[in-house]
Design an enzyme around this catalytic site. Structure first.
Site, PDB file in Angstrom:
ATOM      1  N   SER A 139       0.857  -1.178   0.000  1.00 46.23           N
ATOM      2  CA  SER A 139       0.000   0.000   0.000  1.00 46.23           C
ATOM      3  C   SER A 139       0.894   1.229   0.000  1.00 46.23           C
ATOM      4  O   SER A 139       1.717   1.392   0.902  1.00 46.23           O
ATOM      5  CB  SER A 139      -0.876  -0.037   1.252  1.00 46.23           C
ATOM      6  OG  SER A 139      -1.634   1.141   1.366  1.00 46.23           O
ATOM      7  N   LYS A 165      -1.065  -1.077  -4.402  1.00 45.00           N
ATOM      8  CA  LYS A 165      -2.265  -0.307  -4.026  1.00 45.00           C
ATOM      9  C   LYS A 165      -1.826   1.133  -3.808  1.00 45.00           C
ATOM     10  O   LYS A 165      -0.882   1.380  -3.058  1.00 45.00           O
ATOM     11  CB  LYS A 165      -2.857  -0.908  -2.755  1.00 45.00           C
ATOM     12  CG  LYS A 165      -3.756   0.004  -1.939  1.00 45.00           C
ATOM     13  CD  LYS A 165      -4.530  -0.799  -0.888  1.00 45.00           C
ATOM     14  CE  LYS A 165      -4.576  -0.103   0.453  1.00 45.00           C
ATOM     15  NZ  LYS A 165      -5.320  -0.881   1.469  1.00 45.00           N
ATOM     16  N   LYS A 167      -3.042   5.009  -2.636  1.00 40.00           N
ATOM     17  CA  LYS A 167      -4.072   5.792  -1.968  1.00 40.00           C
ATOM     18  C   LYS A 167      -4.506   6.902  -2.917  1.00 40.00           C
ATOM     19  O   LYS A 167      -3.659   7.528  -3.570  1.00 40.00           O
ATOM     20  CB  LYS A 167      -3.498   6.396  -0.682  1.00 40.00           C
ATOM     21  CG  LYS A 167      -3.132   5.346   0.358  1.00 40.00           C
ATOM     22  CD  LYS A 167      -4.368   4.707   0.962  1.00 40.00           C
ATOM     23  CE  LYS A 167      -4.008   3.782   2.110  1.00 40.00           C
ATOM     24  NZ  LYS A 167      -5.193   3.203   2.749  1.00 40.00           N
ATOM     25  N   ASP A 192      -7.155   2.827  -3.171  1.00 40.20           N
ATOM     26  CA  ASP A 192      -7.883   2.869  -1.892  1.00 40.20           C
ATOM     27  C   ASP A 192      -8.211   4.319  -1.562  1.00 40.20           C
ATOM     28  O   ASP A 192      -7.305   5.140  -1.414  1.00 40.20           O
ATOM     29  CB  ASP A 192      -7.009   2.252  -0.785  1.00 40.20           C
ATOM     30  CG  ASP A 192      -7.727   2.170   0.571  1.00 40.20           C
ATOM     31  OD1 ASP A 192      -8.897   2.600   0.668  1.00 40.20           O
ATOM     32  OD2 ASP A 192      -7.100   1.665   1.532  1.00 40.20           O
ATOM     33  N   GLU A 217     -10.971   0.372  -3.379  1.00 37.38           N
ATOM     34  CA  GLU A 217     -11.269   0.092  -1.968  1.00 37.38           C
ATOM     35  C   GLU A 217     -11.950   1.292  -1.312  1.00 37.38           C
ATOM     36  O   GLU A 217     -11.478   2.417  -1.415  1.00 37.38           O
ATOM     37  CB  GLU A 217      -9.948  -0.245  -1.268  1.00 37.38           C
ATOM     38  CG  GLU A 217     -10.081  -0.650   0.192  1.00 37.38           C
ATOM     39  CD  GLU A 217      -8.736  -1.122   0.772  1.00 37.38           C
ATOM     40  OE1 GLU A 217      -7.881  -1.627   0.004  1.00 37.38           O
ATOM     41  OE2 GLU A 217      -8.546  -0.970   1.984  1.00 37.38           O
ATOM     42  N   ASP A 242     -13.629  -1.936   3.098  1.00 36.18           N
ATOM     43  CA  ASP A 242     -12.710  -2.002   4.241  1.00 36.18           C
ATOM     44  C   ASP A 242     -13.479  -1.449   5.461  1.00 36.18           C
ATOM     45  O   ASP A 242     -14.122  -2.216   6.195  1.00 36.18           O
ATOM     46  CB  ASP A 242     -11.444  -1.183   3.902  1.00 36.18           C
ATOM     47  CG  ASP A 242     -10.466  -1.001   5.053  1.00 36.18           C
ATOM     48  OD1 ASP A 242     -10.768  -1.400   6.181  1.00 36.18           O
ATOM     49  OD2 ASP A 242      -9.367  -0.430   4.837  1.00 36.18           O
ATOM     50  N   LYS A 266      -9.516  -6.987   8.067  1.00 33.58           N
ATOM     51  CA  LYS A 266      -8.516  -6.616   9.073  1.00 33.58           C
ATOM     52  C   LYS A 266      -9.019  -7.170  10.391  1.00 33.58           C
ATOM     53  O   LYS A 266     -10.129  -6.821  10.828  1.00 33.58           O
ATOM     54  CB  LYS A 266      -8.373  -5.097   9.168  1.00 33.58           C
ATOM     55  CG  LYS A 266      -7.795  -4.449   7.913  1.00 33.58           C
ATOM     56  CD  LYS A 266      -7.733  -2.939   8.051  1.00 33.58           C
ATOM     57  CE  LYS A 266      -7.214  -2.317   6.765  1.00 33.58           C
ATOM     58  NZ  LYS A 266      -7.397  -0.847   6.753  1.00 33.58           N
ATOM     59  N   GLY A 294      -3.907  -4.206   6.284  1.00 27.66           N
ATOM     60  CA  GLY A 294      -2.917  -3.887   7.312  1.00 27.66           C
ATOM     61  C   GLY A 294      -3.226  -2.551   7.950  1.00 27.66           C
ATOM     62  O   GLY A 294      -3.977  -1.735   7.407  1.00 27.66           O
TER      63      GLY A 294
HETATM   64  O1  OSB Z   1      -7.156   1.736   4.541  1.00 24.08           O
HETATM   65  O2  OSB Z   1      -6.019  -0.030   4.367  1.00 24.08           O
HETATM   66  C1  OSB Z   1      -6.162   1.090   4.846  1.00 24.08           C
HETATM   67  C2  OSB Z   1      -3.026   2.092   6.800  1.00 24.08           C
HETATM   68  C3  OSB Z   1      -3.593   2.732   7.884  1.00 24.08           C
HETATM   69  C4  OSB Z   1      -4.958   2.869   7.941  1.00 24.08           C
HETATM   70  C5  OSB Z   1      -5.765   2.354   6.916  1.00 24.08           C
HETATM   71  C6  OSB Z   1      -5.211   1.696   5.851  1.00 24.08           C
HETATM   72  C7  OSB Z   1      -3.811   1.587   5.764  1.00 24.08           C
HETATM   73  C8  OSB Z   1      -3.116   0.987   4.632  1.00 24.08           C
HETATM   74  C9  OSB Z   1      -1.726   0.461   4.870  1.00 24.08           C
HETATM   75  O3  OSB Z   1      -3.565   0.961   3.516  1.00 24.08           O
HETATM   76  C10 OSB Z   1      -1.731  -0.994   5.119  1.00 24.08           C
HETATM   77  C11 OSB Z   1      -0.395  -1.476   5.629  1.00 24.08           C
HETATM   78  O4  OSB Z   1       0.562  -1.420   4.874  1.00 24.08           O
HETATM   79  O5  OSB Z   1      -0.310  -1.910   6.804  1.00 24.08           O
HETATM   80 MG    MG Z   2      -8.345   0.623   3.226  1.00 22.17          MG
END
Ligand code: OSB
Ligand code: MG
Length: 379
Positions: A139, A165, A167, A192, A217, A242, A266, A294
């Site tokens: 991510s 992925k 953001k 995402d 996402e 999510d 998660k 994560g």
């Molecule tokens: O939306 O998946 C998410 C990190 C912090 C809060 C929300 C998210 C995320 C990530 C990173 O996308 C996931 C990771 O690398 O642990």
């Molecule tokens: Mg997410």
């Protein structure tokens, strides 16, 4: 197995780089670490995936600590465990307390971890996992500019990550995705949004279809499934939920409405391993893709994520990157590392306690509280 004591620790440790999403920025790892000790002296660890501020969900590390201290730890001290099926008692004991899933998950996962440690049953087998290798994606947070993002992606592709992925948010989306496709062609790519759009943005979101993403996402609100169903009916890109999914019941309803084709699972967000297994099962029954998300976890949460990803329904690469992605020095040793590029192997783990480095935990600890199970001692 009975729980003799619980230690809560608040850790603050630097991360390699800040992580930027549509909802904000995380610079340091601020985490509550749970340690349980059982009547035989076995140890269970787990981490709480709440954050400093209630930006991803309503929970924070302060609220999680409060709810554990006042409600969940006293409820946990009432329980005893004689068979692996008893581990599901934790979810039932916590059910009267609404919400607060991350606080619940931290304690519940520490109980499973302690059982694994006490009875020397590999954690992933205890969870019902069968896979020995899992595919890993990454991510990538919002960057200063597109060239910086492309350089990062290039590096991750070279390390072997099996899915990228990125953001996105209004103003950092369609043009960015186009540049990624132009630079890297047909790589496994997804976006995402962390709830950054509204249904009124539907025409804009339809433009995402052009990029043939694996999924988008959580485009809409964190508490919505209805508008996501409307959006999914007009998008060809699969929607992955999510933030909206907190339970197997939520998953069932979202699937029934057609709100998503994929779920990012998660364990923290859904209240623990019992609920995670139930969601996995609902997804499998309905042919819905599921993968492990994560929350920038330390090695403790990371090892738990690897264990849960060994369940057979986790077919898509997860956000379960190696420790080195986030930390100079993880609180576990050896750290989580690729067994081959883009792949982690699921090694038998008898709870994470054997991997936790106490000196590192102590170095980052800013608060600590011990809870003794007075009832147990009298027995
Ligand atoms: O939306 O998946 C998410 C990190 C912090 C809060 C929300 C998210 C995320 C990530 C990173 O996308 C996931 C990771 O690398 O642990
Ligand atoms: Mg997410």
């Amino acid at each position: 197995m009975n729980i003799q004591s619980v230690v809560l620790r608040r850790l603050l440790s630097p991360m390699k780089e800040p992580f930027i999403t549509s909802f904000g920025l995380e610079e340091d790892k601020d985490v509550v670490l749970v340690e349980l000790t059982t009547d035989t002296g076995a140890t269970g660890f787990a981490e709480c995936t709440a954050s400093t501020a209630p930006l991803y969900s309503e929970e924070t590390n302060d609220t999680a600590w409060h709810v554990m201290e006042k409600f969940l730890i006293p409820a946990l001290f009432q329980l005893d465990f004689s068979t692996p099926a008893d581990l599901h008692k934790v979810r039932e004991a916590f059910r009267p307390f609404k919400g607060n899933k991350m606080a619940k998950a931290a304690l519940e996962m520490a109980v499973w971890d302690a059982w694994s440690n006490q009875y020397h049953v590999a954690l992933h087998e205890l969870l019902g996992g069968t896979k020995t290798e899992i595919p890993v994606g990454i991510s990538v947070g919002i960057q200063r500019d597109v060239p910086t993002l492309l350089k990062k992606i290039d590096g991750y592709l070279q390390q072997g990550f099996q899915r990228i992925k990125v953001k996105v948010k209004p103003g950092w989306d369609v043009d960015v995705l186009r540049e990624i496709r132009n630079a890297f062609g047909n790589i496994p790519l997804m976006a995402d949004a962390n709830s950054a759009y509204r249904l009124a943005d539907i025409d804009h979101l339809k433009r995402f279809d052009e990029f043939e993403l694996m999924m988008v996402e959580q485009p809409l609100a964190n508490d919505d499934i209805v508008d996501h169903a409307t959006l999914q009916s007009t998008l060809s890109t699969p929607i992955c939920l999510d933030e909206s999914i907190h339970s197997a019941e939520d998953a069932r309803k979202a699937i029934q409405l057609g709100a998503c084709k994929i779920i990012n699972l998660k364990v923290g967000r859904v209240g623990g391993f019992s609920e995670a297994i139930a969601i996995h099962d609902v997804c499998q029954q309905h042919g819905i893709g599921v993968w492990c998300g994560g929350m920038l976890e330390t090695g403790v949460g990371r090892l738990h994520n690897v264990a849960v990803t060994s369940l057979p329904g986790f077919t898509l690469p997860g956000d379960t990157a190696p420790s080195a992605r986030y930390f100079e020095q993880d609180i576990i040793h050896p750290p989580v590392e690729f067994s081959k590029p883009g792949t982690l192997s699921v090694e038998p783990l008898y709870g994470v306690s054997g991997r936790v480095q106490r000196d590192r935990v102590e170095r980052w600890t800013v608060a600590m509280q011990t809870f003794e199970n007075a009832g147990q001692r009298e027995v």
